[in-house]
Enzyme design. Structure first.
Site, PDB file in Angstrom:
ATOM      1  CB  CYS A  30      -1.011  -0.095   1.346  1.00  0.00           C
ATOM      2  SG  CYS A  30       0.276   0.129   2.794  1.00  0.00           S
ATOM      3  CB  CYS A  33       4.373  -0.219   2.289  1.00  0.00           C
ATOM      4  SG  CYS A  33       3.233  -1.478   3.342  1.00  0.00           S
ATOM      5  CG  ASP A 438       7.613  23.473 -33.391  1.00  0.00           C
ATOM      6  OD1 ASP A 438       8.124  24.469 -33.843  1.00  0.00           O
ATOM      7  OD2 ASP A 438       8.439  22.367 -33.588  1.00  0.00           O
ATOM      8  CG  ASP A 621      10.003  18.474 -33.233  1.00  0.00           C
ATOM      9  OD1 ASP A 621       9.669  19.605 -33.451  1.00  0.00           O
ATOM     10  OD2 ASP A 621      10.519  17.965 -34.292  1.00  0.00           O
ATOM     11  CG  ASP A 625      10.089  23.285 -30.098  1.00  0.00           C
ATOM     12  OD1 ASP A 625       9.835  24.602 -30.069  1.00  0.00           O
ATOM     13  OD2 ASP A 625       9.932  22.484 -30.885  1.00  0.00           O
TER      14      ASP A 625
END
EC number: 7.2.2.-
Length: 729
Positions: A30, A33, A438, A621, A625
């Site tokens: 969980c 943990c 872009d 890309d 950018d």
């Protein structure tokens, strides 16, 4: 004799001055943990990363090189109550299968016992209000004990073991109150039966175990399904390759022994072990799981191939460009791993809530018992109420509310071709109301194509394509691709910077610049696509203009329409020339666009939109950018983009289509709704159930049914995230 431990075989470099190891950890169930392990390991000096992957119960650890012995991490995990060992995919899978079977056996035993105990309990309930004799009731209680006690001992092992490990390490986890509640209910029931009491709680204890096991089995099954996605990628990795060690001599070597520039042989039916380019041979390859392209790709000279691709028919010689951990497959695997380990804002909120759980619930149960005793109730009744509080406050629903949705949504996104690179990307993507694209390489494909091939006579295009095979220029490659040319003209001569020429049937043919082909007047008098590059083919006195440009992604128009339908604003910011950007914007119906912008201009525009309150998704890309990808509210990059862009983007999408952008937005919106629903379900359940349990009107049986029902409800609600991608419909 002292035994030494050497785990150096499992340690690998993780960047400048860092080392990395993956450890398999048993008993992680969980969010509580996960938080405890990460806190415990991060407290070790010089540890720079400690991240738990709940899906495959793996801890990723990084530390400063040469400062720590990996054995120390295993010792620390043991102190925290968890058994750990170096992670290996095969052994982890075998352990997972064995544990799944064990859980199923436990569930079968618990379910069988529950049915039989309930068959005995129902007559007791009805008999208590009618004419059942005390001796008959005691007999039924003893029969219930005979069934429930051994069944609980066997079926409760997953919880009892976990609780014992935690208590042995002087800590607690969610299984501790569960185990205490079950043991108290069983112990009280035995005492009640011995004392010929009217009520016993064997049915509550065994039913609680049954429902808890249902939830745990569903949870593990879901995680196994998601882990299978990563396992499918890992299975694509070939461990060896046939490397040319002489002109005609090959040797099967490990991938680690292959370097860029080497030449490997790829035979039919084999998976490629490296990234590279075909230098000889002809075949078809299946690279659907790498690039998203579902159709077989024709592989011939200069065709790029990727590690994990399946060679279908012919034999290929491939010049290696990347091997081992530098391949695109390795990069995708790392991105997927990041996605599975990512931690969202809501998940961190659930972590904090779960961390407070153990002390709060134990204190609540103790105060309830003491409160009822002070109020005049007997110890018996007060303890029964305390047991009901312990059972009903189990925070399994809270612990499962966010991790399950995020894990399932990550798997669903991967199926749609999207990899998460950031933990809270789902939440931020769901808030998007404005998208900036872009142009080059994002709205358009990175490869060039001939846009007017249909206007050129077939025999002329074929001849131009054969001539283009003699050039390495990307425009010539586009002409050859459009013509489907296979056999080059052997007598062709390339003139650097001008074009290619040859003589065929005593007629000179040329392919290249307009001036090289004597077609300046023809070009200047023709209305051409402003975005396109022009190349001319001449055959004697005949001249043909070929228009070459980057084509729009095949589904770009549909994607733009789908975004508009979702009331999302769209614009293009590109550093390209104005005519080219205008042409793309007109073709896609995007009124807002700006050409010739610098990275600083893009950031300024994003900041301007932020000032207006817009939540901006940046899709780009190129390396230029990267700053705007980082500045946006959330960002996406195609897998074909620059490495820096992929590293900066919150999400990366595969393949040529742009549809994953819309699919990711839809999946994120649905996942965020489910996270909120799950949190409210868990909070609402506790707000309603806890006061009722404290008031003493809830029996342990009803508490078990209510708590288990809330966990199963959250699990079932989370499973809806599997089918969230509506695409561009």
């Amino acid at each position: 004799m002292q035994m030494t431990r050497d785990f150096s075989h499992y340690v690998r470099a993780a960047g400048e001055g860092l080392q990395h190891i993956d450890l398999a950890v048993e008993g992680v169930h969980c969010a509580g943990c996960m938080a405890k392990i990460e806190r415990g390991l991060s407290a070790i000096p010089d540890v720079t990363l400690a991240r738990v992957n709940l899906t495959d119960r793996r801890v990723a650890l990084e530390w400063k090189q040469g400062t720590l012995d990996p054995a120390r991490f295993i010792d620390r995990l043991e102190e925290l109550g968890y058994k750990a060992y170096p992670y290996e995919t095969e052994s982890a899978e075998a352990t997972e299968v064995a544990e799944s079977r064990f859980l199923l056996r436990c569930l079968g035993v618990a379910a069988f016992a529950t049915m039989n105990v309930m068959m005995l309990s129902i007559p007791v309930w009805s008999g208590n209000v009618s004419d059942m004799l005390p001796e008959q009731r005691d007999f039924f209680h003893w029969l219930s004990a005979l069934i429930a006690l051994p069944a609980a001992v066997y079926a409760g092992q997953p919880f009892f073991r976990s609780a014992w490990r935690a208590l042995s390490a002087k800590t607690t986890n969610m299984d501790v109150p569960i185990s205490i509640g079950v043991c108290l209910a069983l112990g009280m029931s035995v005492v009640e039966t011995i004392n010929h009491a009217e009520h016993a709680y064997f049915d509550a204890a065994i039913m609680l175990l049954t429902f808890l096991l249902v939830g745990r089995f569903l949870d593990q099954n879901m995680r196994r399904r998601t882990r299978a996605v990563a396992g499918n990628l890992a299975a694509l990795k070939a461990e060896t390759a046939a490397k040319f060690v002489g002109p005609d001599e090959i040797s099967q070597v490990p991938v680690a022994a292959i370097h860029p520039g080497d030449i490997v042989l790829l035979r039919p039916g084999e998976r490629c072990a490296v990234d590279g380019t075909v230098i000889e041979g002809h075949s078809e390859i299946d690279q659907s799981l790498i690039t998203g392209e579902t159709l077989y790709v024709t592989a011939e000279h200069d065709t790029p191939v990727y590690a994990g691709s399946m060679n279908i028919s012919g034999t290929l010689r491939v010049r290696v460009s990347a091997a081992s951990e530098a391949t695109l497959l390795a990069e995708i695997t790392r991105l997927l791993d990041n996605a599975l380990q990512a931690r969202s804002r809501y998940m961190r909120l659930a972590d904090r809530a779960s961390r407070l759980y153990a002390p709060v619930v134990h204190a609540t149960a103790l105060i309830t018992i003491l409160g009822w005793v002070i109020a005049g109730a007997s110890w018996h009744d007060a303890i029964v109420t305390g047991v009901a509080v312990l059972i009903i406050t189990c925070p399994c629903a809270l612990g499962l509310a966010i991790p399950t949705v995020q894990t399932i949504a990550s798997g669903a996104m991967f199926k749609s071709g999207v990899l998460l690179n950031s933990g809270d990307a789902i939440e931020r993507l769901a808030e998007v109301d404005h998208v900036i694209f872009d142009k080059t390489g994002t709205l358009t494909l990175p490869d060039l194509e001939v846009t007017n091939a249909a206007d050129i006579p077939a025999d002329i295009l074929d001849l131009a394509g054969r001539l283009a095979l003699s050039s390495h220029h990307p425009v010539a490659a586009a002409v050859a691709q459009a013509a489907g040319a296979k056999s080059p003209i052997l007598s062709a001569v390339e003139e650097a910077g001008q074009g290619v020429r040859a003589v065929v049937d005593d007629v000179e043919i040329r392919l290249g610049r307009p001036s090289f082909c004597g077609a300046e007047a023809l070009v200047s008098g023709t209305d051409l696509d402003p975005e396109a590059s022009v190349v001319v083919f001449s055959k004697g006195g005949e001249k043909f203009i070929l228009s070459v440009r980057q084509g729009l992604r095949p589904d770009a128009q549909a994607v733009i329409a789908a975004l508009k339908a979702r009331n999302i604003g769209i614009e293009i910011l590109s550093g390209d020339r104005e005519p080219a950007v205008r042409a793309a914007a007109d073709a896609l119906g995007i009124p807002e666009w700006c050409a010739g912008v610098t990275p600083a201009d893009k950031i300024a525009r994003i900041e301007e939109l932020k000032q207006r309150g817009a939540k901006v998704l940046m899709v780009g890309d190129g390396m230029n950018d990267a700053p705007s990808l980082a500045a946006a509210h959330v960002s996406m990059s195609p897998i074909s983009g620059a490495h820096l862009s992929q590293a900066t983007a919150d999400l990366v999408f595969l393949g040529r289509p742009l549809a994953p952008v819309v699919a990711a937005i839809d999946s994120s919106c649905q996942a965020l709704r489910l996270m909120r629903q799950n949190l409210w379900l868990a909070i609402g359940y506790n707000v309603l159930a806890v006061p009722v349990a404290i008031s003493g009107v809830v029996t342990p049986l009803i508490a078990a049914a209510a708590m288990s029902g809330s966990s199963v409800l959250v699990m079932l609600n989370s499973l809806r995230a599997r089918s969230t991608s509506r695409g561009i419909a």
